[in-house]
Structure formats: C-alpha cells, structure tokens
Design an enzyme around this catalytic site. Structure first.
Site, PDB file in Angstrom:
ATOM      1  N   ARG A 242       0.834  -1.204   0.000  1.00 46.85           N
ATOM      2  CA  ARG A 242       0.000   0.000   0.000  1.00 46.85           C
ATOM      3  C   ARG A 242       0.866   1.251   0.000  1.00 46.85           C
ATOM      4  O   ARG A 242       0.559   2.229  -0.655  1.00 46.85           O
ATOM      5  CB  ARG A 242      -0.911   0.002   1.233  1.00 46.85           C
ATOM      6  CG  ARG A 242      -1.914   1.143   1.283  1.00 46.85           C
ATOM      7  CD  ARG A 242      -2.493   1.355   2.677  1.00 46.85           C
ATOM      8  NE  ARG A 242      -2.831   0.122   3.353  1.00 46.85           N
ATOM      9  CZ  ARG A 242      -3.968  -0.545   3.166  1.00 46.85           C
ATOM     10  NH1 ARG A 242      -4.887  -0.075   2.349  1.00 46.85           N
ATOM     11  NH2 ARG A 242      -4.191  -1.676   3.813  1.00 46.85           N
ATOM     12  N   TYR A 243       1.939   1.222   0.780  1.00 43.45           N
ATOM     13  CA  TYR A 243       2.801   2.392   0.916  1.00 43.45           C
ATOM     14  C   TYR A 243       4.052   2.198   0.063  1.00 43.45           C
ATOM     15  O   TYR A 243       4.555   1.084  -0.044  1.00 43.45           O
ATOM     16  CB  TYR A 243       3.173   2.598   2.384  1.00 43.45           C
ATOM     17  CG  TYR A 243       1.962   2.748   3.281  1.00 43.45           C
ATOM     18  CD1 TYR A 243       1.204   3.920   3.263  1.00 43.45           C
ATOM     19  CD2 TYR A 243       1.544   1.711   4.112  1.00 43.45           C
ATOM     20  CE1 TYR A 243       0.086   4.066   4.070  1.00 43.45           C
ATOM     21  CE2 TYR A 243       0.430   1.852   4.929  1.00 43.45           C
ATOM     22  CZ  TYR A 243      -0.300   3.024   4.897  1.00 43.45           C
ATOM     23  OH  TYR A 243      -1.407   3.155   5.687  1.00 43.45           O
TER      24      TYR A 243
ATOM     25  N   ARG B 298       7.323   0.451   1.804  1.00 40.00           N
ATOM     26  CA  ARG B 298       7.286  -0.751   2.638  1.00 40.00           C
ATOM     27  C   ARG B 298       6.175  -1.682   2.178  1.00 40.00           C
ATOM     28  O   ARG B 298       5.153  -1.247   1.657  1.00 40.00           O
ATOM     29  CB  ARG B 298       7.164  -0.415   4.119  1.00 40.00           C
ATOM     30  CG  ARG B 298       6.046   0.531   4.497  1.00 40.00           C
ATOM     31  CD  ARG B 298       6.537   1.451   5.634  1.00 40.00           C
ATOM     32  NE  ARG B 298       5.443   2.191   6.262  1.00 40.00           N
ATOM     33  CZ  ARG B 298       4.944   3.308   5.751  1.00 40.00           C
ATOM     34  NH1 ARG B 298       5.398   3.785   4.600  1.00 40.00           N
ATOM     35  NH2 ARG B 298       3.971   3.938   6.375  1.00 40.00           N
TER      36      ARG B 298
ATOM     37  N   CYS C  27      -2.760 -18.236  14.854  1.00 36.82           N
ATOM     38  CA  CYS C  27      -2.378 -17.472  16.039  1.00 36.82           C
ATOM     39  C   CYS C  27      -2.555 -18.354  17.269  1.00 36.82           C
ATOM     40  O   CYS C  27      -3.386 -19.258  17.274  1.00 36.82           O
ATOM     41  CB  CYS C  27      -3.238 -16.219  16.192  1.00 36.82           C
ATOM     42  SG  CYS C  27      -3.006 -15.067  14.826  1.00 36.82           S
TER      43      CYS C  27
ATOM     44  N   CYS D 246      -7.717 -12.969  18.733  1.00 36.12           N
ATOM     45  CA  CYS D 246      -8.241 -11.750  19.353  1.00 36.12           C
ATOM     46  C   CYS D 246      -9.567 -11.397  18.691  1.00 36.12           C
ATOM     47  O   CYS D 246      -9.647 -11.313  17.463  1.00 36.12           O
ATOM     48  CB  CYS D 246      -7.264 -10.594  19.167  1.00 36.12           C
ATOM     49  SG  CYS D 246      -5.556 -11.066  19.477  1.00 36.12           S
TER      50      CYS D 246
ATOM     51  N   CYS E  80      -9.580  -8.576  16.133  1.00 41.49           N
ATOM     52  CA  CYS E  80      -8.610  -8.658  15.027  1.00 41.49           C
ATOM     53  C   CYS E  80      -9.195  -8.085  13.737  1.00 41.49           C
ATOM     54  O   CYS E  80     -10.316  -8.418  13.356  1.00 41.49           O
ATOM     55  CB  CYS E  80      -8.226 -10.116  14.805  1.00 41.49           C
ATOM     56  SG  CYS E  80      -7.060 -10.337  13.452  1.00 41.49           S
TER      57      CYS E  80
ATOM     58  N   ARG F 128      -8.123  -8.778  10.881  1.00 43.21           N
ATOM     59  CA  ARG F 128      -8.021  -9.790   9.811  1.00 43.21           C
ATOM     60  C   ARG F 128      -8.814 -11.029  10.157  1.00 43.21           C
ATOM     61  O   ARG F 128      -8.477 -12.130   9.723  1.00 43.21           O
ATOM     62  CB  ARG F 128      -6.557 -10.163   9.555  1.00 43.21           C
ATOM     63  CG  ARG F 128      -5.781  -9.027   8.956  1.00 43.21           C
ATOM     64  CD  ARG F 128      -4.519  -9.443   8.221  1.00 43.21           C
ATOM     65  NE  ARG F 128      -3.801  -8.222   7.893  1.00 43.21           N
ATOM     66  CZ  ARG F 128      -2.744  -7.775   8.554  1.00 43.21           C
ATOM     67  NH1 ARG F 128      -2.228  -8.473   9.549  1.00 43.21           N
ATOM     68  NH2 ARG F 128      -2.179  -6.623   8.222  1.00 43.21           N
TER      69      ARG F 128
ATOM     70  N   ASP G 103     -10.117  -0.701  13.963  1.00 49.05           N
ATOM     71  CA  ASP G 103     -10.418  -0.732  12.521  1.00 49.05           C
ATOM     72  C   ASP G 103     -11.869  -1.129  12.266  1.00 49.05           C
ATOM     73  O   ASP G 103     -12.478  -1.849  13.056  1.00 49.05           O
ATOM     74  CB  ASP G 103      -9.509  -1.743  11.811  1.00 49.05           C
ATOM     75  CG  ASP G 103      -8.103  -1.192  11.614  1.00 49.05           C
ATOM     76  OD1 ASP G 103      -7.931   0.033  11.649  1.00 49.05           O
ATOM     77  OD2 ASP G 103      -7.183  -2.007  11.429  1.00 49.05           O
TER      78      ASP G 103
ATOM     79  N   ASP H 119      -6.880   3.890  10.746  1.00 52.39           N
ATOM     80  CA  ASP H 119      -6.735   3.383   9.386  1.00 52.39           C
ATOM     81  C   ASP H 119      -8.059   3.694   8.700  1.00 52.39           C
ATOM     82  O   ASP H 119      -9.107   3.173   9.090  1.00 52.39           O
ATOM     83  CB  ASP H 119      -6.417   1.880   9.392  1.00 52.39           C
ATOM     84  CG  ASP H 119      -5.151   1.570   8.612  1.00 52.39           C
ATOM     85  OD1 ASP H 119      -5.063   2.064   7.461  1.00 52.39           O
ATOM     86  OD2 ASP H 119      -4.270   0.872   9.129  1.00 52.39           O
TER      87      ASP H 119
ATOM     88  N   LYS I  79      -3.290   4.952   6.771  1.00 53.92           N
ATOM     89  CA  LYS I  79      -3.262   5.446   8.147  1.00 53.92           C
ATOM     90  C   LYS I  79      -3.322   6.964   8.174  1.00 53.92           C
ATOM     91  O   LYS I  79      -2.691   7.623   7.346  1.00 53.92           O
ATOM     92  CB  LYS I  79      -1.974   4.988   8.830  1.00 53.92           C
ATOM     93  CG  LYS I  79      -1.894   3.491   9.044  1.00 53.92           C
ATOM     94  CD  LYS I  79      -0.603   3.143   9.779  1.00 53.92           C
ATOM     95  CE  LYS I  79      -0.469   1.639   9.982  1.00 53.92           C
ATOM     96  NZ  LYS I  79      -0.135   0.960   8.699  1.00 53.92           N
TER      97      LYS I  79
HETATM   98  C1  LIG Z   1       0.335  -0.247   8.668  1.00 53.71           C
HETATM   99  C2  LIG Z   1       0.926  -0.787   7.476  1.00 53.71           C
HETATM  100  C3  LIG Z   1       2.304  -0.680   7.253  1.00 53.71           C
HETATM  101  C4  LIG Z   1       3.260  -0.071   8.254  1.00 53.71           C
HETATM  102  O1  LIG Z   1       3.057   1.290   8.445  1.00 53.71           O
HETATM  103  P1  LIG Z   1       3.938   2.098   9.499  1.00 53.71           P
HETATM  104  O2  LIG Z   1       3.283   3.427   9.576  1.00 53.71           O
HETATM  105  O3  LIG Z   1       5.317   2.136   8.970  1.00 53.71           O
HETATM  106  O4  LIG Z   1       3.894   1.348  10.792  1.00 53.71           O
HETATM  107  C5  LIG Z   1       2.803  -1.182   6.066  1.00 53.71           C
HETATM  108  N1  LIG Z   1       2.003  -1.748   5.139  1.00 53.71           N
HETATM  109  C6  LIG Z   1       0.682  -1.855   5.335  1.00 53.71           C
HETATM  110  C7  LIG Z   1      -0.143  -2.460   4.255  1.00 53.71           C
HETATM  111  C8  LIG Z   1       0.096  -1.393   6.506  1.00 53.71           C
HETATM  112  O5  LIG Z   1      -1.227  -1.512   6.688  1.00 53.71           O
HETATM  113  S1  SF4 Z   2      -4.709  -9.355  16.271  1.00 58.88           S
HETATM  114 FE1  SF4 Z   2      -5.283 -10.968  14.786  1.00 58.88          FE
HETATM  115  S2  SF4 Z   2      -3.360 -11.529  13.771  1.00 58.88           S
HETATM  116 FE2  SF4 Z   2      -2.825 -10.427  15.647  1.00 58.88          FE
HETATM  117  S3  SF4 Z   2      -2.550 -12.043  17.213  1.00 58.88           S
HETATM  118 FE3  SF4 Z   2      -4.651 -11.340  17.370  1.00 58.88          FE
HETATM  119  S4  SF4 Z   2      -5.816 -12.752  16.049  1.00 58.88           S
HETATM  120 FE4  SF4 Z   2      -3.659 -12.971  15.484  1.00 58.88          FE
END
Ligand SMILES: *Cc1c(COP(=O)(O)O)cnc(C)c1O
Ligand code: SF4
Length: 369
Positions: A112-113, A116, A125, A129, A132, A134, A294, A331, A338
């Site tokens: 996305r960025y 990175r 896991c 959580c 979560c 995801r 989120d 986010d 973010k």
């Molecule tokens: C949050 C995130 C990151 C890391 O972002 P930082 O601001 O550097 O912590 C990188 N890639 C994705 C897709 C993210 O959602």
């Molecule tokens: S937040 Fe989601 S990915 Fe992270 S430890 Fe918890 S269940 Fe696993």
C-alpha cells in the site's frame, strides 16, 4: 477467579511454562469454550453462531489472566467470543476494512505504501483476538503464500520494486512458524538488495510469552536489523512472563515496540491507557501506535468515539513523558491508509506567527518571522 487452578488443577510449573504444553492444551472450538464456561456456570449455547463464523482458540496462559467475569474483564473481552460479533452497526464495517485485497499483487503480499510492504505468512495465532482486523482470514488458508514458488514470486516482486526498503512480516503469528520456515522466509527477504530492514508483528510476548525462547531469539538476532512490534492492550497483560519474553528479545538486540488498539471495555479509560503505556516503558517496550479500532466486521462493539481517543492522548501529554505516549492513528475506511489523529497544540498559523496552547491550557504566541 483463579482460572488456572479451576481449569488446569495440579499442572506443575514445568509443564505450564512449556510452550508445547501451552499450544497442545489450548482451549478451542465449542468443546473448549464449554470447558471455559463451566466455572461460570454457563454453557456454550449462546456462542454457537459466533463460533460458526469465527474461529476460537486461546492458550491456558492467556486465559489465566482473566480475573473477573469474562464479559467485564479486559483480557476476557479480547479473547472470549461474544454474540455481539455477529451484529453490524457501523456503516463503514467491512470484512476487509483496509482493502488489503485490492493492494495485494500476490497472495500474502500487501503493498500500500511506497517504501514498505507487508507479508502475511500464516493465519495461525496462539489465541484469536476478537478485535482482530483480519478475522476474515482465520478460516481462509488461501490468504497466505503456499510453497516455494509463491515465495519466489514475492521475492521477485519486491526486487522489481526497488522503492521497497522495509518488509513487515505479519499474519497470523510469524513466530509460531516452524523454525526452519521462519528462517527461510527471513533469509529470502534479507537476500533482496533493496530490503534494508525487517519488522515482525507478533503477539507471542502477550499470549504465549514462554514461546519466545532463546533459540527463537537467536534466529532473530542473526537477521538484524530487525524490529519487533507486539500488541499489549492492558496492564494485566504485562506479567513477569511477558516481561521476561521482552527482555530476552531486547537482550538479543531486537527492539520491541507496541501497537495497541483502543477497545471499549478494555482500555478506553485515561488511567488504564496511561498505566499500560508507563508499564510498557518500564519493561523497555516503546508505545508506537494506538490504533482506533479498525472498521472490521465483527468488531463494532469494541469501537469508541474518535473524540474519546483524542481526549485520552491529550490528557497524557503533560501528565507523562513523551516516551510513554503512542501516536494515535485511524486506518481510514476503504483502504485510504493510516491517518494521524494527534490533538494539535498548534491553534493558529500565519505568516510570521504561530499560536500554541500549552499543556496547561495557556495561549502562547510565537513570532516566527
Ligand atoms: C500499517 C501498514 C504498514 C506499516 O506502516 P507504518 O506506519 O510504517 O507502521 C505497512 N504496510 C501496510 C499495508 C500497513 O497496513
Ligand atoms: S490481532 Fe489478529 S493476527 Fe494479531 S494475534 Fe490477534 S488474532 Fe492474530
């Protein structure tokens, strides 16, 4: 309530502190939940629909941190399912709130960025959580790279995008991979010339600290520069075991930072958030981000007002040191990335002057010209 002795009576310390024992004895699914609910005189009936939709498992260690009725306990609320996960109240709630799928050129890779990229190495896991973001992937093994070819494709993608200088390894919990697989992935990423730094996201220090072994720390140590971000949300999680796990990482040269999520009924009070962040600083874990919860489907009951998060951070400023104050971020829905939500002390800015409000509320005008 002493859940360790109620649920696992007579288990000696040697077993309790053995990560294999903890993993084998996780409570999971309907049977595990029924066992958990027994001391409360409850049954799993009201949770069955929720279990159908979302996976459930938790380590004995993490469950033993629950002190009150689970529905009112900061750890219980994070780890015990709730029928509320099935109701959707926010118009923004989506299965994939950050639209990770749209930014995913290959299975398990999210870009996305510009500089990175994120790889999701598993959907496994130690404890799941409930908040979560995801949770959509818990029952979907196709979300992660499978086999050597998939990893070679990821390597080729990152290599042909030379702007990528940092790779985040997350999941699922990367530190629960078999050691050889973790080493393979870290070495594959490290071998890409433009990748200068790695970052692992893992909740192991919180939910299964005994699995942060010296062997694991050695694996990480030899792959520096490598940062580790973990996920403490409440002071009750900062136990002697968790502190020792963070110590082992730090002593191996791995800096540990923390990403919390602002969660209703868990840490949405100034005093709790301040205590969490100060305790983190005391165990040398730097509070990095405080995420607004989120907009993931199944987490609406955890979300607070953004104003509430701002008030908490605003009160911390001036009350405690900057090393204890995380950056509050949201986010944005629809994968917009973010956004900072730090309350500004800068109240007005014009050519030649800047108006500030101090932490005590006094207005201060500075001539900048
Ligand atoms: C949050 C995130 C990151 C890391 O972002 P930082 O601001 O550097 O912590 C990188 N890639 C994705 C897709 C993210 O959602
Ligand atoms: S937040 Fe989601 S990915 Fe992270 S430890 Fe918890 S269940 Fe696993």
């Amino acid at each position: 309530m002493d859940l360790r002795n109620r649920l696992w009576p007579g288990i000696p310390e040697t077993k309790w502190s053995d990560p294999e024992w903890q993993l084998e004895n996780r409570l999971k699914g309907q049977k595990g939940l029924a066992k958990f609910l027994e001391p409360f005189g409850e049954t799993a009936g009201p949770f069955l629909d929720c279990l159908e939709q979302y996976k459930w498992a938790a380590t004995p260690y993490y469950i033993s941190l629950i002190k009150r009725h689970y529905s009112e306990d900061p750890v219980g609320r994070q780890v015990i399912p709730s029928p509320e996960e099935l109701s959707v109240s926010s118009p923004h709630s989506r299965e994939d709130p950050l639209q990770e799928k749209r930014y995913s050129p290959l299975p398990g890779l999210i870009h996305r960025y510009r500089d990175r990229a994120l790889v999701l190495v598993s959907n496994f896991c130690a404890s799941y959580c409930r908040h979560c973001n995801r949770k959509r992937t818990w029952k979907k093994p196709e979300c992660v790279p499978r086999g050597q070819k998939a990893w070679e494709d990821i390597k080729a993608y990152i290599r042909t995008h030379p702007d990528i200088r940092e790779v985040l390894v997350s999941g699922g919990d990367p530190l629960l991979l078999p050691a050889a697989k973790l080493e393979y992935i870290l070495d594959l990423l490290k071998s890409i010339p433009n990748v200068k730094v790695l970052r692992i996201g893992s909740r192991l220090p919180v939910v299964l600290p005994m699995a942060v072994t010296d062997k694991l720390c050695r694996i990480l140590r030899s792959r520096r520069p490598l940062w580790l971000n973990t996920h403490f949300n409440h002071p009750h999680e900062i136990t002697p075991e968790a502190k020792d796990a963070c110590d082992r990482l730090q002593l191996a040269g791995i800096p540990v930072s923390n990403q919390s999520v602002l969660l209703r009924g868990v840490n949405d009070e100034f005093a709790i958030m301040k205590k969490l962040c100060c305790r983190l600083q005391e165990i040398m874990v730097r509070p990095y981000y405080l995420f607004h919860c989120d907009f993931a489907k199944g987490t609406d009951h955890f979300r607070t007002e953004i104003k509430h998060g701002i008030d908490i951070i605003d009160k911390m400023w001036g009350d405690t040191g900057g090393m204890c104050i995380p950056r509050y971020v949201v986010d944005l829905p629809d994968g917009m990335g973010k956004a900072r939500v730090m309350p500004p002390h800068l109240k007005g800015l014009r050519e030649g002057t800047a108006l500030f409000q101090s932490f005590q509320g006094k207005f201060v005008n500075i001539k900048t010209g």
